[in-house]
Motif scaffolding. Structure first.
Motif, PDB file in Angstrom:
ATOM      1  N   ALA A 144       0.854  -1.191   0.000  1.00  0.00           N
ATOM      2  CA  ALA A 144       0.000   0.000   0.000  1.00  0.00           C
ATOM      3  C   ALA A 144       0.891   1.242   0.000  1.00  0.00           C
ATOM      4  O   ALA A 144       1.908   1.276   0.702  1.00  0.00           O
ATOM      5  CB  ALA A 144      -0.915   0.023   1.215  1.00  0.00           C
ATOM      6  N   LEU A 145       0.532   2.237  -0.776  1.00  0.00           N
ATOM      7  CA  LEU A 145       1.238   3.512  -0.815  1.00  0.00           C
ATOM      8  C   LEU A 145       0.268   4.647  -0.533  1.00  0.00           C
ATOM      9  O   LEU A 145      -0.944   4.511  -0.755  1.00  0.00           O
ATOM     10  CB  LEU A 145       1.882   3.737  -2.186  1.00  0.00           C
ATOM     11  CG  LEU A 145       2.987   2.789  -2.634  1.00  0.00           C
ATOM     12  CD1 LEU A 145       3.457   3.181  -4.031  1.00  0.00           C
ATOM     13  CD2 LEU A 145       4.155   2.789  -1.661  1.00  0.00           C
ATOM     14  N   CYS A 146       0.801   5.752  -0.078  1.00  0.00           N
ATOM     15  CA  CYS A 146      -0.018   6.962   0.013  1.00  0.00           C
ATOM     16  C   CYS A 146      -0.273   7.469  -1.407  1.00  0.00           C
ATOM     17  O   CYS A 146       0.552   7.261  -2.310  1.00  0.00           O
ATOM     18  CB  CYS A 146       0.707   8.048   0.807  1.00  0.00           C
ATOM     19  SG  CYS A 146       0.991   7.641   2.544  1.00  0.00           S
ATOM     20  N   ALA A 147      -1.390   8.143  -1.591  1.00  0.00           N
ATOM     21  CA  ALA A 147      -1.692   8.733  -2.895  1.00  0.00           C
ATOM     22  C   ALA A 147      -0.566   9.685  -3.289  1.00  0.00           C
ATOM     23  O   ALA A 147       0.067  10.315  -2.439  1.00  0.00           O
ATOM     24  CB  ALA A 147      -3.021   9.466  -2.835  1.00  0.00           C
ATOM     25  N   LYS A 148      -0.309   9.808  -4.581  1.00  0.00           N
ATOM     26  CA  LYS A 148       0.839  10.571  -5.058  1.00  0.00           C
ATOM     27  C   LYS A 148       0.775  12.049  -4.704  1.00  0.00           C
ATOM     28  O   LYS A 148       1.807  12.707  -4.588  1.00  0.00           O
ATOM     29  CB  LYS A 148       0.980  10.398  -6.572  1.00  0.00           C
ATOM     30  CG  LYS A 148       1.349   8.977  -6.976  1.00  0.00           C
ATOM     31  CD  LYS A 148       1.478   8.843  -8.486  1.00  0.00           C
ATOM     32  CE  LYS A 148       1.851   7.413  -8.873  1.00  0.00           C
ATOM     33  NZ  LYS A 148       1.990   7.244 -10.347  1.00  0.00           N
ATOM     34  N   GLU A 149      -0.445  12.583  -4.552  1.00  0.00           N
ATOM     35  CA  GLU A 149      -0.570  14.009  -4.217  1.00  0.00           C
ATOM     36  C   GLU A 149      -0.351  14.276  -2.728  1.00  0.00           C
ATOM     37  O   GLU A 149      -0.192  15.420  -2.301  1.00  0.00           O
ATOM     38  CB  GLU A 149      -1.936  14.548  -4.639  1.00  0.00           C
ATOM     39  CG  GLU A 149      -3.129  13.888  -3.964  1.00  0.00           C
ATOM     40  CD  GLU A 149      -3.647  12.667  -4.709  1.00  0.00           C
ATOM     41  OE1 GLU A 149      -4.783  12.243  -4.420  1.00  0.00           O
ATOM     42  OE2 GLU A 149      -2.897  12.139  -5.571  1.00  0.00           O
ATOM     43  N   VAL A 150      -0.347  13.205  -1.918  1.00  0.00           N
ATOM     44  CA  VAL A 150      -0.087  13.328  -0.486  1.00  0.00           C
ATOM     45  C   VAL A 150       1.430  13.339  -0.272  1.00  0.00           C
ATOM     46  O   VAL A 150       2.160  12.635  -0.977  1.00  0.00           O
ATOM     47  CB  VAL A 150      -0.729  12.149   0.277  1.00  0.00           C
ATOM     48  CG1 VAL A 150      -0.441  12.235   1.767  1.00  0.00           C
ATOM     49  CG2 VAL A 150      -2.232  12.113   0.016  1.00  0.00           C
ATOM     50  N   PRO A 151       1.952  14.139   0.669  1.00  0.00           N
ATOM     51  CA  PRO A 151       3.406  14.213   0.855  1.00  0.00           C
ATOM     52  C   PRO A 151       4.101  12.865   0.998  1.00  0.00           C
ATOM     53  O   PRO A 151       5.171  12.648   0.408  1.00  0.00           O
ATOM     54  CB  PRO A 151       3.537  15.065   2.115  1.00  0.00           C
ATOM     55  CG  PRO A 151       2.374  15.988   2.053  1.00  0.00           C
ATOM     56  CD  PRO A 151       1.259  15.150   1.496  1.00  0.00           C
ATOM     57  N   CYS A 152       3.541  11.934   1.777  1.00  0.00           N
ATOM     58  CA  CYS A 152       4.205  10.633   1.929  1.00  0.00           C
ATOM     59  C   CYS A 152       4.181   9.857   0.617  1.00  0.00           C
ATOM     60  O   CYS A 152       5.121   9.096   0.324  1.00  0.00           O
ATOM     61  CB  CYS A 152       3.569   9.817   3.056  1.00  0.00           C
ATOM     62  SG  CYS A 152       1.870   9.288   2.766  1.00  0.00           S
ATOM     63  N   GLY A 153       3.151  10.053  -0.194  1.00  0.00           N
ATOM     64  CA  GLY A 153       3.080   9.394  -1.494  1.00  0.00           C
ATOM     65  C   GLY A 153       4.071   9.982  -2.483  1.00  0.00           C
ATOM     66  O   GLY A 153       4.724   9.250  -3.240  1.00  0.00           O
ATOM     67  N   ALA A 154       4.196  11.309  -2.460  1.00  0.00           N
ATOM     68  CA  ALA A 154       5.169  11.964  -3.335  1.00  0.00           C
ATOM     69  C   ALA A 154       6.585  11.552  -2.968  1.00  0.00           C
ATOM     70  O   ALA A 154       7.431  11.299  -3.841  1.00  0.00           O
ATOM     71  CB  ALA A 154       5.011  13.482  -3.234  1.00  0.00           C
ATOM     72  N   ALA A 155       6.860  11.467  -1.661  1.00  0.00           N
ATOM     73  CA  ALA A 155       8.184  11.045  -1.203  1.00  0.00           C
ATOM     74  C   ALA A 155       8.457   9.599  -1.593  1.00  0.00           C
ATOM     75  O   ALA A 155       9.577   9.254  -2.000  1.00  0.00           O
ATOM     76  CB  ALA A 155       8.290  11.223   0.308  1.00  0.00           C
ATOM     77  N   ALA A 156       7.445   8.740  -1.475  1.00  0.00           N
ATOM     78  CA  ALA A 156       7.605   7.334  -1.841  1.00  0.00           C
ATOM     79  C   ALA A 156       7.936   7.196  -3.323  1.00  0.00           C
ATOM     80  O   ALA A 156       8.813   6.401  -3.703  1.00  0.00           O
ATOM     81  CB  ALA A 156       6.340   6.552  -1.508  1.00  0.00           C
ATOM     82  N   GLN A 157       7.257   7.970  -4.155  1.00  0.00           N
ATOM     83  CA  GLN A 157       7.519   7.903  -5.588  1.00  0.00           C
ATOM     84  C   GLN A 157       8.938   8.368  -5.924  1.00  0.00           C
ATOM     85  O   GLN A 157       9.624   7.792  -6.767  1.00  0.00           O
ATOM     86  CB  GLN A 157       6.495   8.736  -6.350  1.00  0.00           C
ATOM     87  CG  GLN A 157       6.537   8.549  -7.863  1.00  0.00           C
ATOM     88  CD  GLN A 157       6.327   7.098  -8.271  1.00  0.00           C
ATOM     89  OE1 GLN A 157       5.344   6.467  -7.880  1.00  0.00           O
ATOM     90  NE2 GLN A 157       7.270   6.543  -9.047  1.00  0.00           N
ATOM     91  N   LYS A 158       9.390   9.412  -5.229  1.00  0.00           N
ATOM     92  CA  LYS A 158      10.754   9.909  -5.443  1.00  0.00           C
ATOM     93  C   LYS A 158      11.777   8.854  -5.023  1.00  0.00           C
ATOM     94  O   LYS A 158      12.814   8.678  -5.677  1.00  0.00           O
ATOM     95  CB  LYS A 158      10.975  11.192  -4.654  1.00  0.00           C
ATOM     96  CG  LYS A 158      10.253  12.408  -5.214  1.00  0.00           C
ATOM     97  CD  LYS A 158      10.546  13.636  -4.370  1.00  0.00           C
ATOM     98  CE  LYS A 158       9.816  14.861  -4.903  1.00  0.00           C
ATOM     99  NZ  LYS A 158      10.067  16.061  -4.050  1.00  0.00           N
TER     100      LYS A 158
END
Length: 280
Positions: free
Chosen positions: A166-180
């Protein structure tokens, strides 16, 4: 004749002496009055304790990133204890949705975001009073089921076949950080779900609905034994800054400023550091 003169001289000496005594007593009395006036003019202990902070009343409404739930709840209790007559209410959630609520007119006093990007939504809308200040930082960690049955030891392990993540949505800070972090490792990952905030992503692991999720170190620590944390080097490249700001139309601006001051104080830093947050 000599006796009469002597008697008059003695009488005069007594009169002069009496006058001197009266003058001395008068002077002492005057000095005492002066000390009393000084005492009455000096502030009492209760007056000295009184300050603008003691006059704080009413509710402070704080919109804060979900990852701040435990620490801000603790700081809210400290604030209420220090300022009887105040109450701190919180709206915890994904920073992007909180920012959207603020720009749509939701009444709030303070906004604490999990990234400068989501804070910018509020500042660009001119809904902030002053410049946001970074008060802590946070780093990602892999949350896994206790015992780590899938033997996840690195970020690349999340791409393994049959693994549910499970990931946070990309627009959420934790999701953006995960994608990076994934991009930094040259990895592609399709999660079984995108969650609207970091606590929701963590809950998926706690309930064993997924094998792992990418969340903040602070969330792993707050979960206690419900999950285990796996560190990975790519997380060092995507550390998130957390800014806080007083909102422009804050209904209780004075109390809001005092709450922000508590968050940024050494005492606030101690609470945040104990939870695993990094110094700004």
């Amino acid at each position: 004749m000599n006796r009469s003169v002597h008697r008059r001289t003695r009488t005069l000496q007594l009169a002069v002496g009496g006058t001197a005594v009266l003058l001395a007593l008068s002077a002492c009395s005057s000095g005492d009055d002066s000390n009393d006036a000084s005492s009455s003019a000096a502030p009492s202990a209760s007056d000295a304790a009184a300050s603008p902070a003691d006059d704080l009343k009413g509710t402070v409404t704080v919109f804060a990133a979900a990852s701040l739930k435990e620490t801000f709840t603790e700081l809210g209790k400290q604030f209420e204890a220090a300022h009887p007559g105040t109450k701190v209410t919180f709206n915890f959630g994904g920073s992007d949705s909180l920012a959207a609520s603020i720009t749509s007119g939701a009444p709030a006093d303070v906004f604490a975001a999990a990234s400068p990007k989501t804070m910018k939504i509020v500042t660009d809308a001119e809904d902030a009073s002053g410049e946001p200040e970074t008060f802590v930082r946070n780093q990602l960690e892999i949350a896994v089921v206790p015992g780590n049955p899938k033997k996840i030891d690195a970020l690349k392990d999340l791409t393994g076949p049959g693994l549910k993540v499970a990931l946070c949505a990309k627009e959420v800070p934790c999701g953006a950080a995960a994608q990076k972090a994934l991009d930094a490792g040259g990895l592609k990952l399709t999660p079984v779900s995108y969650e609207q905030d970091v606590k929701s992503a963590l809950t998926k692991v706690e309930l064993k609905e997924v094998d792992a999720s990418l969340v903040y170190k602070t969330d792993v620590k707050a979960a206690g034994g419900k999950v285990e944390g796996v560190e990975f080097p790519e997380s060092a490249k995507v550390v998130n800054d957390y800014p806080i700001v007083l909102l422009k139309d804050a209904p209780n601006a004075d109390a809001a400023k005092a709450f922000i001051a508590l968050v940024e104080s050494p005492g606030g830093a101690e609470v945040l550091s104990a939870a695993g947050f990094l110094n700004p």
